[in-house]
Write an enzyme that holds these catalytic residues in place. Structure first.
Site, PDB file in Angstrom:
ATOM      1  N   SER A   1      -3.773  -0.803   0.546  1.00  0.00           N
ATOM      2  CA  SER A   1      -2.699   0.180   0.427  1.00  0.00           C
ATOM      3  C   SER A   1      -3.115   1.278  -0.534  1.00  0.00           C
ATOM      4  O   SER A   1      -3.693   1.009  -1.594  1.00  0.00           O
ATOM      5  CB  SER A   1      -1.424  -0.490  -0.081  1.00  0.00           C
ATOM      6  OG  SER A   1      -1.021  -1.532   0.788  1.00  0.00           O
TER       7      SER A   1
ATOM      8  N   ASP B   1       5.953  -4.599   1.543  1.00  0.00           N
ATOM      9  CA  ASP B   1       4.500  -4.445   1.654  1.00  0.00           C
ATOM     10  C   ASP B   1       3.911  -5.409   2.680  1.00  0.00           C
ATOM     11  O   ASP B   1       2.726  -5.326   2.985  1.00  0.00           O
ATOM     12  CB  ASP B   1       3.839  -4.657   0.287  1.00  0.00           C
ATOM     13  CG  ASP B   1       2.425  -4.083   0.219  1.00  0.00           C
ATOM     14  OD1 ASP B   1       2.175  -3.054   0.862  1.00  0.00           O
ATOM     15  OD2 ASP B   1       1.574  -4.668  -0.471  1.00  0.00           O
TER      16      ASP B   1
ATOM     17  N   GLN C   1       4.055   4.319   4.087  1.00  0.00           N
ATOM     18  CA  GLN C   1       2.845   3.898   3.386  1.00  0.00           C
ATOM     19  C   GLN C   1       1.613   4.412   4.116  1.00  0.00           C
ATOM     20  O   GLN C   1       1.555   4.384   5.344  1.00  0.00           O
ATOM     21  CB  GLN C   1       2.761   2.372   3.295  1.00  0.00           C
ATOM     22  CG  GLN C   1       1.561   1.859   2.498  1.00  0.00           C
ATOM     23  CD  GLN C   1       1.427   0.348   2.576  1.00  0.00           C
ATOM     24  OE1 GLN C   1       0.821  -0.169   3.501  1.00  0.00           O
ATOM     25  NE2 GLN C   1       2.003  -0.354   1.606  1.00  0.00           N
TER      26      GLN C   1
END
Length: 307
Positions: A247, A223, A297
């Protein structure tokens, strides 16, 4: 003034953070991050959710993929509860569904993340790779990112808020070495590609040294840097408070076992942004050039409107 933690202490803290506690049948609790920035880091919730799911799967099956949606920002300082649904247990594959929740203002659980993970019994099969590792400098030829962080903090002086300075200079258990200079303060638009080597800053040993933990740490680190890739073509920076972002979802596929305490290259690109969102992809390679994981993502990315 507190003493700066050693690398071993930083890694021990990360191991504790990613060690979930069983509270009831298929219910786990993840410890809170201490001394953070107010909102739970998405990688922490992903990794703890994966750890909770892994704790319910036996028979030698290993996680090969996870898909998650971030629903709300988590609140630091409060534990996170992970409830598991055992959706499937087959001979070769298994599937777990995880809901991560925190207690809301009225005392009822509020979901902050949904995650589904798939597990497979290892087996031999057809193999090919059409994703060679980028030709970039090796980590030993690069400066640690922390050196660049200190330079930026000194260069920008009082232009940084105390929160920004603390976040920038806070010791981290994940050591990173960026192939290009850190772009946080640059206003120059760049190609939406980035390459960063990462590993935990001390070896993982003893009972904690399990494939499950290494997968959780790689999930945690996946991440980092990813959403920022889609901001590169626009010359804007979260550090300068020019963007609002979060996110939205996260997907990760494990292709082979890898150690998080050995250097891994995170090669990211962002083929598209628009509509207040940015789409980002990542490939993770080991030092031998083998593809160990793939990531995707999408995140919210909006230009901040100044009052």
């Amino acid at each position: 003034m507190t003493d700066t933690p050693t690398n071993e202490e930083l890694v021990a803290g990360l191991v504790r953070l990613l060690t979930v506690e069983k509270r009831a049948a298929d219910v786990y609790a993840g410890p809170p991050q201490q001394d953070g920035i107010g909102r739970v880091f998405g990688g922490q919730v992903l990794a703890q959710a994966l750890q909770a799911a892994q704790a319910t799967v036996g028979d030698g099956k290993a996680a090969h993929s996870l898909h998650a949606y971030f629903l709300r920002g988590g609140r630091e300082g409060a534990p996170i509860e992970y409830r598991i649904a055992r959706d499937f247990d087959g001979r070769s594959f298994a599937n777990r569904r995880v809901v991560a929740s925190q207690e809301g203002e009225d005392g009822t659980p509020v979901p902050i993340l949904n995650l589904t993970a798939s597990f497979q019994l290892p087996e031999d099969g057809l193999e090919h790779i059409d994703s060679p590792m980028p030709d970039v400098p090796r980590p030993d030829d690069l400066r640690p990112d922390m050196d660049q962080r200190r330079e930026i903090a000194a260069q920008w002086g009082d232009k940084l808020s105390e929160t920004q300075r603390r976040m920038m200079l806070r010791p981290r258990p994940i050591e990173m070495r960026t192939v290009d200079r850190l772009h946080w303060m640059s206003r120059e638009p760049r190609e939406p590609r980035a390459h960063t080597w990462f590993r935990v800053c001390a070896p993982i040993t003893g009972a904690a040294d399990t494939p499950e933990l290494h997968r959780a740490i790689i999930t945690y680190a996946s991440d980092y840097t990813l959403l920022g890739t889609s901001a590169l073509p626009h010359g804007l920076s979260w550090m300068r408070n020019e963007l609002v972002g979060a996110s939205l979802d996260h997907a990760l596929w494990f292709h082979r076992e890898a150690r998080a305490d050995e250097w891994l290259l995170y090669a990211t690109d962002a083929p598209w942004s628009g509509g207040g969102r940015g789409f980002n992809r990542g490939r993770i390679f080991n030092l031998a050039g083998e593809l160990v994981a793939s990531v995707a993502q999408e995140g919210m990315m909006r230009k901040r409107v100044k009052a």
